[in-house]
Design a protein around this motif. Sequence first.
Motif, PDB file in Angstrom:
ATOM      1  N   ILE A  14      21.800  11.793  42.544  1.00 35.38           N
ATOM      2  CA  ILE A  14      22.658  11.370  43.646  1.00 35.38           C
ATOM      3  C   ILE A  14      21.812  11.588  44.860  1.00 35.38           C
ATOM      4  CG2 ILE A  14      24.732  11.489  44.784  1.00 35.38           C
ATOM      5  CD1 ILE A  14      26.006  11.935  42.233  1.00 35.38           C
ATOM      6  N   PHE A  15      21.392  12.811  45.045  1.00 36.52           N
ATOM      7  CA  PHE A  15      20.898  13.071  46.370  1.00 36.52           C
ATOM      8  C   PHE A  15      19.458  12.558  46.583  1.00 36.52           C
ATOM      9  CE2 PHE A  15      17.612  16.129  48.644  1.00 36.52           C
ATOM     10  CZ  PHE A  15      18.552  16.348  49.785  1.00 36.52           C
ATOM     11  N   LEU A  16      18.480  12.394  45.738  1.00 34.99           N
ATOM     12  CA  LEU A  16      17.636  11.829  45.993  1.00 34.99           C
ATOM     13  C   LEU A  16      17.390  10.283  46.316  1.00 34.99           C
ATOM     14  CD1 LEU A  16      15.074  13.713  43.258  1.00 34.99           C
ATOM     15  CD2 LEU A  16      14.927  13.950  45.716  1.00 34.99           C
ATOM     16  N   LEU A  17      18.526   9.598  45.599  1.00 28.95           N
ATOM     17  CA  LEU A  17      18.819   8.405  45.780  1.00 28.95           C
ATOM     18  C   LEU A  17      19.379   7.747  47.028  1.00 28.95           C
ATOM     19  CD1 LEU A  17      18.012   5.723  44.028  1.00 28.95           C
ATOM     20  CD2 LEU A  17      20.465   5.969  43.074  1.00 28.95           C
ATOM     21  N   SER A  18      20.150   8.786  47.524  1.00 26.79           N
ATOM     22  CA  SER A  18      21.037   8.678  48.815  1.00 26.79           C
ATOM     23  C   SER A  18      19.967   8.857  50.075  1.00 26.79           C
ATOM     24  CB  SER A  18      22.143   9.433  48.626  1.00 26.79           C
ATOM     25  OG  SER A  18      21.881  10.849  48.891  1.00 26.79           O
ATOM     26  N   LYS A  19      19.300   9.831  49.798  1.00 28.06           N
ATOM     27  CA  LYS A  19      18.323  10.038  50.869  1.00 28.06           C
ATOM     28  C   LYS A  19      17.130   9.289  50.809  1.00 28.06           C
ATOM     29  CE  LYS A  19      20.776  13.294  52.508  1.00 28.06           C
ATOM     30  NZ  LYS A  19      21.501  13.374  53.919  1.00 28.06           N
ATOM     31  N   ILE A  24      15.071   3.190  42.786  1.00 24.17           N
ATOM     32  CA  ILE A  24      15.961   3.482  41.767  1.00 24.17           C
ATOM     33  C   ILE A  24      15.429   3.768  40.453  1.00 24.17           C
ATOM     34  CG2 ILE A  24      15.966   1.013  41.446  1.00 24.17           C
ATOM     35  CD1 ILE A  24      18.914   3.559  40.949  1.00 24.17           C
ATOM     36  N   ILE A  25      14.129   2.948  40.432  1.00 22.55           N
ATOM     37  CA  ILE A  25      13.343   3.230  39.230  1.00 22.55           C
ATOM     38  C   ILE A  25      12.874   4.564  38.786  1.00 22.55           C
ATOM     39  CG2 ILE A  25      11.427   2.278  37.824  1.00 22.55           C
ATOM     40  CD1 ILE A  25      11.863  -0.323  38.896  1.00 22.55           C
ATOM     41  N   GLY A  26      12.519   5.037  39.971  1.00 25.18           N
ATOM     42  CA  GLY A  26      11.870   6.552  40.084  1.00 25.18           C
ATOM     43  C   GLY A  26      12.923   7.621  39.859  1.00 25.18           C
ATOM     44  N   ALA A  27      14.228   7.404  40.314  1.00 22.95           N
ATOM     45  CA  ALA A  27      15.305   8.312  40.057  1.00 22.95           C
ATOM     46  C   ALA A  27      15.860   8.295  38.914  1.00 22.95           C
ATOM     47  CB  ALA A  27      16.429   7.871  41.158  1.00 22.95           C
TER      48      ALA A  27
END
Length: 454
Positions: A14-19, A24-27
């Motif tokens: 959630i953190f890496l995606l939100s920032k 999205i593929i990497g996360a």
Amino acid sequence: MLLVLALLMILSFIFLLSKNKLSIIGALSLVPLFFGILVVLLTGATFSDLFQWITDALFYKVNSSDGSVSMGVISPGLLILFAVMYFDLMLNVGLFDPLCEFFIKKAKGDPLKVTFATVLTATVVTMNGDTTTTIIICVAAFLELYKFLNMKLSYLAILIVGPIGIFNQLPWGGPTIAASTAMNVPINELFKALIPGLLAAEVFMLFVAYRLGKKERKRLGFCDGSDSAVDELMTEKMLSSIREKDPELKRPKLFWFNFLLTMGILYLLIQGFAHGAVLFMIGSAIVLTVNYRKVDLINERIDEIACDALAPALATFAAGVFSGVLSGSGMATALAEGMTMIIPDELGAHMAPIYAVISAPAITFLPQDAFYFGIAKVVATVMEQYGITALQSAVASMVGQAFRLISPVIPALFMLTASTEMNFVDFQKKYIKYCWPIIIIYIVVYALTGALPI
């Protein structure tokens, strides 16, 4: 330890995606892979096990005890790939032009009428019980209209997803079937208990449509009345923008062929005659051949559409890494056991509403079967000791379904956020504002009907 790793993996995702630190593929791929490696290093698992977990989630897994097969994300991934391709083609040939023109004529530039039309259309379409199909059809029908009227695309996403979160609880919907099976409750009895809550939630979504429509009226300067209605000249200009969009690709003479083909495919899809990916793949081939005929023109159409279809499909396949590591490593089980420990035994007969609220995030991040056959089944056994019936436990387990529509493991949501030009986390934040009242509505209505003991 697995519980801690599961929580850290979800929070990191959630953190890496939100920032915007990862795509999205990497996360979906790299975050669970990292934590999967930690599981291998800290437990007796091997790297071979890690890749087997991912393989099972991507393709399929055979249950060694009963021989049943659980399909992986390749199934919805292929459905999205060919469904997006098919409906992109339908947009090209002008199948949705009459629908858009109808709403423009009726709405006369009134955002309130557009928001009502969006909710009602999504409600009807989602009756087939398939989230992906509903999103694809509603986006295809309304996206251009919202863009032309300069309405917020985030509202389109909310008004499409809201009814899905309600009516995925129909008897043929996955959550209802899973809850019924896990807790050994007749599905007709469970659905009968759910009906009052579903109807109340739908009324709330109509209210949301009213509020958002009123906000858009104010923002866009539209005032209801003859003086503010769009005049004939402006209406014609709006209609022309649809009719004149890529006119070389439109095939008005083949409208009824394309319409009947689409209705036929949707009928076969709802009837379960064949997998959606197969139907839309064959349908796409027919549409390309009949409407465009020349091979070079067909190849050109495929190249143009590829970028729209490939991105959400890739995100879907990447979700297999996330769900595979979460389930295969045992983190999902640990998370399920941890969630059951949150509810203190001393609360006794009051467990049902508390469980209903706490289950919402569990439904969001756990695979559906992991929740119902893990958490829900265990909690139902505990509740039984305090006089709470299996039916009441099943109803409580369904309360969080509206919340589930922010889950990163629902592939079609990535297509929706891409189409409405939203960051996935931004979509989650906006939708939460409207889905938490539905949870309260469910609890109140089910308490009044006796389906959820307070």
